[in-house]
Design a protein around this motif. Structure first.
Motif, PDB file in Angstrom:
ATOM      1  N   THR A 290      38.857  39.138  50.601  1.00  0.00           N
ATOM      2  CA  THR A 290      39.359  38.149  49.439  1.00  0.00           C
ATOM      3  C   THR A 290      38.640  38.418  48.447  1.00  0.00           C
ATOM      4  O   THR A 290      37.208  38.603  48.349  1.00  0.00           O
ATOM      5  CB  THR A 290      39.084  36.747  50.073  1.00  0.00           C
ATOM      6  OG1 THR A 290      39.681  36.659  51.011  1.00  0.00           O
ATOM      7  CG2 THR A 290      39.793  35.831  48.840  1.00  0.00           C
ATOM      8  N   PRO A 291      38.960  38.835  47.267  1.00  0.00           N
ATOM      9  CA  PRO A 291      38.136  39.382  45.992  1.00  0.00           C
ATOM     10  C   PRO A 291      37.726  38.018  45.334  1.00  0.00           C
ATOM     11  O   PRO A 291      38.414  37.104  45.506  1.00  0.00           O
ATOM     12  CB  PRO A 291      39.406  39.992  45.171  1.00  0.00           C
ATOM     13  CG  PRO A 291      40.654  39.395  45.613  1.00  0.00           C
ATOM     14  CD  PRO A 291      40.506  39.166  46.961  1.00  0.00           C
ATOM     15  N   ARG A 292      36.609  38.281  44.600  1.00  0.00           N
ATOM     16  CA  ARG A 292      35.989  37.271  43.734  1.00  0.00           C
ATOM     17  C   ARG A 292      36.875  36.988  42.634  1.00  0.00           C
ATOM     18  O   ARG A 292      36.930  38.046  41.724  1.00  0.00           O
ATOM     19  CB  ARG A 292      34.472  37.725  43.536  1.00  0.00           C
ATOM     20  CG  ARG A 292      33.954  36.603  42.695  1.00  0.00           C
ATOM     21  CD  ARG A 292      32.588  37.063  41.827  1.00  0.00           C
ATOM     22  NE  ARG A 292      32.113  36.142  41.012  1.00  0.00           N
ATOM     23  CZ  ARG A 292      31.612  35.081  41.175  1.00  0.00           C
ATOM     24  NH1 ARG A 292      31.140  34.602  42.175  1.00  0.00           N
ATOM     25  NH2 ARG A 292      31.244  34.394  40.112  1.00  0.00           N
TER      26      ARG A 292
ATOM     27  N   LYS B 182      45.482  43.283  47.010  1.00  0.00           N
ATOM     28  CA  LYS B 182      44.350  43.810  45.986  1.00  0.00           C
ATOM     29  C   LYS B 182      43.068  43.214  46.413  1.00  0.00           C
ATOM     30  O   LYS B 182      42.931  42.085  46.325  1.00  0.00           O
ATOM     31  CB  LYS B 182      44.863  43.375  44.487  1.00  0.00           C
ATOM     32  CG  LYS B 182      46.233  43.939  43.947  1.00  0.00           C
ATOM     33  CD  LYS B 182      46.531  43.122  42.657  1.00  0.00           C
ATOM     34  CE  LYS B 182      46.971  41.865  43.042  1.00  0.00           C
ATOM     35  NZ  LYS B 182      47.798  41.208  41.815  1.00  0.00           N
ATOM     36  N   PRO B 183      42.320  44.132  47.072  1.00  0.00           N
ATOM     37  CA  PRO B 183      41.024  43.780  47.507  1.00  0.00           C
ATOM     38  C   PRO B 183      39.739  43.602  46.258  1.00  0.00           C
ATOM     39  O   PRO B 183      38.879  42.979  46.748  1.00  0.00           O
ATOM     40  CB  PRO B 183      40.503  44.933  48.417  1.00  0.00           C
ATOM     41  CG  PRO B 183      41.136  46.199  47.631  1.00  0.00           C
ATOM     42  CD  PRO B 183      42.470  45.772  47.139  1.00  0.00           C
ATOM     43  N   PHE B 184      40.162  43.892  45.069  1.00  0.00           N
ATOM     44  CA  PHE B 184      39.091  43.728  44.024  1.00  0.00           C
ATOM     45  C   PHE B 184      39.461  43.338  42.924  1.00  0.00           C
ATOM     46  O   PHE B 184      40.846  43.659  42.419  1.00  0.00           O
ATOM     47  CB  PHE B 184      38.375  45.315  44.101  1.00  0.00           C
ATOM     48  CG  PHE B 184      36.983  45.039  43.441  1.00  0.00           C
ATOM     49  CD1 PHE B 184      35.939  44.445  44.056  1.00  0.00           C
ATOM     50  CD2 PHE B 184      36.500  45.458  42.013  1.00  0.00           C
ATOM     51  CE1 PHE B 184      34.823  44.583  43.653  1.00  0.00           C
ATOM     52  CE2 PHE B 184      35.218  45.388  41.627  1.00  0.00           C
ATOM     53  CZ  PHE B 184      34.257  44.961  42.377  1.00  0.00           C
ATOM     54  N   TYR B 185      38.785  42.554  42.139  1.00  0.00           N
ATOM     55  CA  TYR B 185      39.325  42.022  40.752  1.00  0.00           C
ATOM     56  C   TYR B 185      39.184  42.953  39.584  1.00  0.00           C
ATOM     57  O   TYR B 185      38.194  43.473  39.483  1.00  0.00           O
ATOM     58  CB  TYR B 185      38.282  40.714  40.337  1.00  0.00           C
ATOM     59  CG  TYR B 185      38.996  40.063  38.998  1.00  0.00           C
ATOM     60  CD1 TYR B 185      40.108  39.179  39.077  1.00  0.00           C
ATOM     61  CD2 TYR B 185      38.234  40.237  37.830  1.00  0.00           C
ATOM     62  CE1 TYR B 185      40.650  38.831  38.082  1.00  0.00           C
ATOM     63  CE2 TYR B 185      38.785  39.631  36.660  1.00  0.00           C
ATOM     64  CZ  TYR B 185      39.992  38.872  37.009  1.00  0.00           C
ATOM     65  OH  TYR B 185      40.504  38.244  35.773  1.00  0.00           O
ATOM     66  N   ILE B 186      40.523  43.510  39.425  1.00  0.00           N
ATOM     67  CA  ILE B 186      40.669  44.759  38.153  1.00  0.00           C
ATOM     68  C   ILE B 186      41.714  43.853  37.278  1.00  0.00           C
ATOM     69  O   ILE B 186      42.621  43.491  37.860  1.00  0.00           O
ATOM     70  CB  ILE B 186      41.071  45.926  38.810  1.00  0.00           C
ATOM     71  CG1 ILE B 186      39.958  46.361  39.903  1.00  0.00           C
ATOM     72  CG2 ILE B 186      41.119  46.775  37.841  1.00  0.00           C
ATOM     73  CD1 ILE B 186      40.454  47.672  40.763  1.00  0.00           C
ATOM     74  N   VAL B 187      41.111  44.164  35.808  1.00  0.00           N
ATOM     75  CA  VAL B 187      42.281  43.895  35.081  1.00  0.00           C
ATOM     76  C   VAL B 187      42.263  45.133  34.054  1.00  0.00           C
ATOM     77  O   VAL B 187      41.136  45.937  33.920  1.00  0.00           O
ATOM     78  CB  VAL B 187      41.858  42.502  34.132  1.00  0.00           C
ATOM     79  CG1 VAL B 187      41.840  41.306  34.917  1.00  0.00           C
ATOM     80  CG2 VAL B 187      40.511  42.678  33.480  1.00  0.00           C
TER      81      VAL B 187
ATOM     82  N   ILE C 227      46.771  45.494  39.879  1.00  0.00           N
ATOM     83  CA  ILE C 227      45.587  44.878  39.106  1.00  0.00           C
ATOM     84  C   ILE C 227      45.834  43.241  39.122  1.00  0.00           C
ATOM     85  O   ILE C 227      47.049  42.800  39.492  1.00  0.00           O
ATOM     86  CB  ILE C 227      45.664  45.380  37.768  1.00  0.00           C
ATOM     87  CG1 ILE C 227      46.954  45.170  36.968  1.00  0.00           C
ATOM     88  CG2 ILE C 227      45.437  46.799  37.641  1.00  0.00           C
ATOM     89  CD1 ILE C 227      46.738  45.634  35.515  1.00  0.00           C
ATOM     90  N   PHE C 228      45.102  42.677  38.576  1.00  0.00           N
ATOM     91  CA  PHE C 228      45.266  41.026  38.601  1.00  0.00           C
ATOM     92  C   PHE C 228      45.636  40.722  37.116  1.00  0.00           C
ATOM     93  O   PHE C 228      46.046  39.350  36.967  1.00  0.00           O
ATOM     94  CB  PHE C 228      43.870  40.418  38.850  1.00  0.00           C
ATOM     95  CG  PHE C 228      43.638  40.171  40.213  1.00  0.00           C
ATOM     96  CD1 PHE C 228      43.891  39.450  40.899  1.00  0.00           C
ATOM     97  CD2 PHE C 228      42.956  41.543  40.865  1.00  0.00           C
ATOM     98  CE1 PHE C 228      43.579  39.522  42.490  1.00  0.00           C
ATOM     99  CE2 PHE C 228      42.722  41.365  42.135  1.00  0.00           C
ATOM    100  CZ  PHE C 228      43.162  40.302  42.866  1.00  0.00           C
ATOM    101  N   GLY C 229      45.863  41.408  36.237  1.00  0.00           N
ATOM    102  CA  GLY C 229      46.490  41.021  34.911  1.00  0.00           C
ATOM    103  C   GLY C 229      45.877  42.028  33.832  1.00  0.00           C
ATOM    104  O   GLY C 229      45.194  42.984  33.958  1.00  0.00           O
TER     105      GLY C 229
END
Length: 1000
Positions: free
Chosen positions: A8-10, A407-412, A429-431
């Motif tokens: 769960t990504p932060r 998506k395992p990591f928070y990436i924008v 990506i998250f956005g």
């Protein structure tokens, strides 16, 4: 056996952007972590801090991806910052720059190695270099456009000098340092060799060693050698030669004197042109060709970041390049010091979706890779690590097979979306970083119904009509002609080679093909497409067909079959008989084409049109569409609704390091859209008053009417609240002068960066000095200041309203450094000035103390009375962020419901609800305050202001009322016209914005 499981990504609750450089270091960042936590921030979001060019204030000119920037801090200081963040439970978002590196600094070892060894460098594939360019003279060479004058003049002026350091030869040019190719050392070492042989006896050991070194150099593999074995041999042997030469230089006085004198002779004598023939001949045999900086536009043969020759594009799509450029950031992720990534300029990548997929995969592997087993102190064998990585990779792909959107990591991604454009669905990506939100939220504070009136005001003042889409087309063509013609010419030759392979297209001329490319790119409606296989999705197909169609319409005299051919190539419409090689060539052209359209759009629109089309400059923002005069409330709600559904973790920004002006400057300028008659009256009056300060620069009056129009808006937006003494006023005036000079050069109408019109620029500066002279009885300043003060007070409400909307909308709110209070900054470097955190810390403490000791109502009264101090914006930011943090689930996954108002002031409010199964919060923000208040000092409270305006609550709600978190006041629900809701006069009683929590 490694068990497959989800990570769960932060996800940040709210981010705070920090600009790190020598003026604000890791230590400084550590000192404000507690303050940011108290403010309500969950994650810091830092500018790049890998080793950059010395003195860099932005960090995007990275020279070493393996090291931290020593000007920002050491690993120990980075660790201390990380521990402080961990103490407060905060995260750290890293600004990743995968697209380019700085090459103007000799400390970029990879680039220096390429300059020394050419195609035989083990880093030759790290940079996007065309070793077989259009210009024959540049075959197997790199053009370096670094000289301030023509090459011959620079040489004759003795500005290029040969030097010998530690066994190696270099060319120096001011702060530049260029290595000499080892195989050309004999050009220097054999010069006057017979004299050395006469000085030393044949059996002399030093002479023997010297001649042996020359023989060893002759046996080095060629610099064009690309066989791996030969590259390793060359790399090994050249370093042995340098060490031998260095040792010999130190041991033999005769050899040292001989080399020193040769270096002196090669450097020539000023005034004697022929004395530089030796150096000229030596330079001609190097991997690089030094040239005047103007040559870059037409002949440069390495891909750049936009048109910046000091930033060379990297080929991160290559596995070894990806691995090396991400080595340090991956270590920081593995150690838990970095918890999220912001990817800079993904549109410049060869294949953005594949890059993001590779990035997410590696972040997964780092997270589950045995809790640091891959660290430097690891004793596990490479085979064990390789097996573990293979197993994890397999497990990761198994997860993706079950959950394709995992998506395992928070990436924008720093993606600029065009109007109605969406983030590509295959980007994991998250956005985005929030430019789309900037444009939309800013737009709802622009009175759309006054668009035609502003068209008239603008056109009449500047005495011409500028059609936005036409100027975009023209300026994109201009950029391709004066700044990026080399890249376009390269594409043209590539397309020409493709056309030559087909008898139906071989008659297309090189010029016509290049012209077609220019026209299609000039008509491109978005930054780029993302085709990376034979399959083309519908949006990309529409964009290409639109661009080709527009280009054909604008060029009826050009053979339309050329456009059809280009369209077929871009859309991969292969002929049936094509083999795999032919298909690969077409696809590669398309992917190279896609890397060019983005920079052309950015340079042509953001950095040119946005300084030319000045109708209302608050709309001229990255990601914005200035031709659209504002945004409807419906469009704002529509975008929020979509984000809540698909991109609920995308960033929401209102100011960034790249915005043309800060959120508070825009908030003021937006007020003008409400009062076109007053604005027109002021323009006429000020222009007449200041006409006497204009000077002719040749045939041009400075400033032009268009620049004057920009100047008045800029002054209105940027003028500080606080009184300025003489010193402070001079600083402010110089900021305005620097901005106007930059704006004038960016517009490329009367002057430019490439061809500065110094006479015009001096006249422009003289105009500003005179109209801003407050030491004399200045009628303009007196009248302007009165108008500006009115605008600025209305702008306060715009600013705190958009702050509240940002913090409560679906997405992750981002605060740009210092913008928690008033910040009236303009475009960079103005917006990268140091931030007074001592002031902000004391203000936050003051807020808490006043709220505790005097009560919330006394605090609110004080803030409203002194709202120009900025405490009110800090209060809204702090209270809203804290409420969001306390109700995380409500804002991350809660529903978004637009609310409608009815009544006389129904158009003067933006409202929505965020609700979940257990909680409901209502957000109400006013707008168009000049329509509500008769004068700026009047407060927007009560029934006299809001009259009968009623906010309906369309969802089932048994709440007795809602409590405003800013005031503690409760607004009771009631029934009005058969609808349940709240009168705005009950919501706005003592405070101008509302975030209300349901109470039962």
């Amino acid at each position: 056996m490694i068990q497959a499981h989800f990570r769960t990504p932060r996800i940040p609750i709210a981010t705070y952007r920090l600009q790190l450089n020598k003026h604000f270091t890791f230590h400084d960042a550590k000192e404000i972590v507690a303050y940011l936590h108290a403010l309500g921030i969950s994650d810091i979001y830092c500018s790049p801090y890998l080793k950059a060019r010395e003195g860099s204030l932005h960090g995007y000119d990275i020279v070493d991806n393996h090291s931290l920037n020593p000007e920002i801090g050491t690993e120990q200081e980075m660790d201390e910052l990380s521990r402080e963040l961990e103490h407060y439970g905060m995260g750290h978002i890293f600004d990743l720059v995968p697209n380019h590196m700085g090459i103007a600094d000799k400390e970029n070892a990879w680039w220096m190695d390429v300059l020394e060894n050419g195609m035989s460098s083990c880093y030759a594939n790290f940079f996007d270099i065309d070793w077989d360019p259009i210009k024959d003279e540049l075959k197997n060479k790199i053009l370096l456009p670094v000289l301030g004058d023509q090459y011959g003049n620079v040489l004759d002026n003795q500005e290029l000098t040969l030097t010998f350091e530690n066994g190696s030869f270099f060319i120096l040019y001011y702060h530049h340092k260029f290595p000499i190719r080892p195989q050309t050392y004999p050009e220097i070492l054999k010069y006057r060799l017979e004299e050395l042989e006469k000085t030393l006896p044949e059996e002399n050991l030093h002479l023997t060693e010297f001649l042996s070194i020359l023989t060893a150099i002759d046996h080095l593999p060629a610099y064009t050698e690309t066989a791996e074995e030969k590259i390793r041999e060359r790399r090994r042997e050249k370093e042995v030669i340098k060490k031998r030469l260095h040792t010999l230089y130190n041991e033999s006085t005769e050899i040292r004197n001989f080399i020193d004198k040769n270096v002196l002779l090669f450097n020539g004598q000023k005034g004697g042109t022929e004395s530089f023939d030796l150096l000229d001949n030596l330079l001609d045999k190097q991997v690089y060709r030094l040239s005047h900086w103007r040559v870059a536009t037409e002949e440069i043969n390495y891909r750049r970041f936009f048109d910046i020759s000091e930033l060379a594009a990297t080929r991160v799509e290559e596995p070894d390049v990806f691995r090396e450029t991400h080595e340090l950031v991956f270590r920081l992720i593995r150690q838990g010091k970095v918890t999220g990534l912001r990817v800079d300029h993904p549109d410049g990548l060869y294949c953005p979706p594949e890059y993001f997929k590779e990035l997410q995969k590696n972040c997964y592997l780092l997270t589950f890779g045995g809790n640091g087993k891959n660290s430097k102190n690891n004793r596990a064998s490479e085979d064990e690590q390789s097996e573990e990585r293979a197993a994890l990779t397999k497990q990761y792909h198994e997860i993706l097979a079950r959950e394709p959107h995992y998506k395992p990591f928070y990436i924008v991604g720093e993606k600029i979306l065009g109007r109605s454009e969406r983030i590509p669905e295959d980007w994991p990506i998250f956005g985005t970083t929030g430019y789309d939100f900037i444009a939309t939220v800013n737009g709802i504070f622009v009175e759309t119904k006054n668009a035609k009136e502003f068209d008239k005001i603008y056109s009449r003042f500047i005495k011409e009509t500028i059609h936005f889409h036409e100027i975009v087309y023209e300026k994109k063509r201009l950029i391709m002609q004066v700044a990026m013609s080399s890249e376009i010419n390269t594409l043209g030759h590539y397309l020409n080679r493709i056309s030559e392979k087909n008898r139906h297209t071989r008659d297309f001329t090189l010029n016509s093909l290049t012209y077609a490319i220019i026209e299609v790119i000039a008509c491109f409606p978005v930054y780029r497409t993302y085709i990376h296989s034979s399959e083309v999705n519908e949006p990309d197909k529409r964009y290409i067909e639109h661009a080709v169609s527009k280009a054909r319409q604008k060029n009826p005299a050009l053979n339309e079959s050329i456009f059809f051919f280009l369209k077929d190539v871009l859309l991969n419409n292969y002929p049936g008989y094509f083999n795999e090689e032919g298909k690969k060539a077409w696809l590669n052209f398309t992917m190279k084409f896609q890397q060019i359209t983005g920079p052309v759009m950015a340079k042509g629109v953001e950095d040119t049109v946005f300084y030319v089309y000045n109708r209302l400059i608050s709309l001229n923002e990255v990601g914005g569409s200035p031709d659209w005069f504002g945004t409807s409330i419906e469009a704002f709600h529509g975008q929020n609704t979509e984000r809540a559904k698909s991109w609920q973790h995308s960033m929401l920004a209102t100011s960034t390091h790249d915005t043309k002006r800060s959120e508070d400057v825009r908030a003021r300028i937006n007020v003008l859209s409400e009062i076109p008659a007053k604005w027109r009256e002021c323009l006429i009056k000020w222009s007449r008053n200041n006409k006497k300060h204009k000077y002719l620069a040749g045939d041009l009056a400075a400033p032009s009417k268009n620049e004057e129009y920009l100047f008045y808006q800029t002054l209105i937006g940027a003028w500080p609240f606080e009184p300025m003494d003489d010193s402070g006023y001079e600083i402010f005036k110089n900021r305005i002068k620097e901005y106007m000079l930059k704006a004038s050069r960016e517009a490329k109408e009367n002057t430019s960066w490439i061809n500065p019109n110094t006479v015009y620029e001096e006249a422009l500066m003289h105009f500003i000095d005179n109209v801003m002279n407050r030491k004399q009885n200045n009628a303009f300043l007196h009248d302007f200041k009165k108008f500006q003060e009115e605008i600025s007070h209305y702008g306060i409400y715009n600013s705190i309203a958009q702050t509240l909307l940002k913090i409560t909308s679906p997405g992750v709110p981002d605060i740009y450094q210092g913008n928690e209070i008033w910040s009236f900054c303009l475009v960079d470097p103005d917006n990268r000035m140091p931030v007074d955190y001592g002031l902000r810390m004391s203000m936050l403490e003051e807020l808490k103390e006043q709220e505790t000791s005097g009560g919330i109502q006394a605090l609110i009264t004080n803030m409203m009375r002194n709202r120009e101090k900025g405490l009110i914006k800090l209060y809204v930011t702090h209270k809203a962020l804290t409420f969001r943090k306390e109700n995380r689930e409500l804002f991350e996954t809660g529903n978004y419901t637009p609310l409608e108002a009815a009544g006389t002031k129904e158009n003067n409010v933006c409202a929505y609800a965020r609700n979940s199964n257990t909680k409901t919060a209502i957000v109400v923000a006013p707008r168009f305050m000049t329509q509500i208040l008769s004068h700026p000092e009047e407060l927007p409270f009560g029934k006299d202001v809001w009259e009968d305006t009623f906010l309906s609550l369309p969802f089932e709600d048994n709440a007795a009322g809602y409590q405003n978190i800013f005031t503690g006041e409760v607004a009771k629900t009631t029934i009005h016209n058969n609808a349940k809701g709240i009168f705005l006069s009950e919501i706005f009683t003592t405070f101008p914005v509302a975030l209300m929590e349901r109470i039962c």
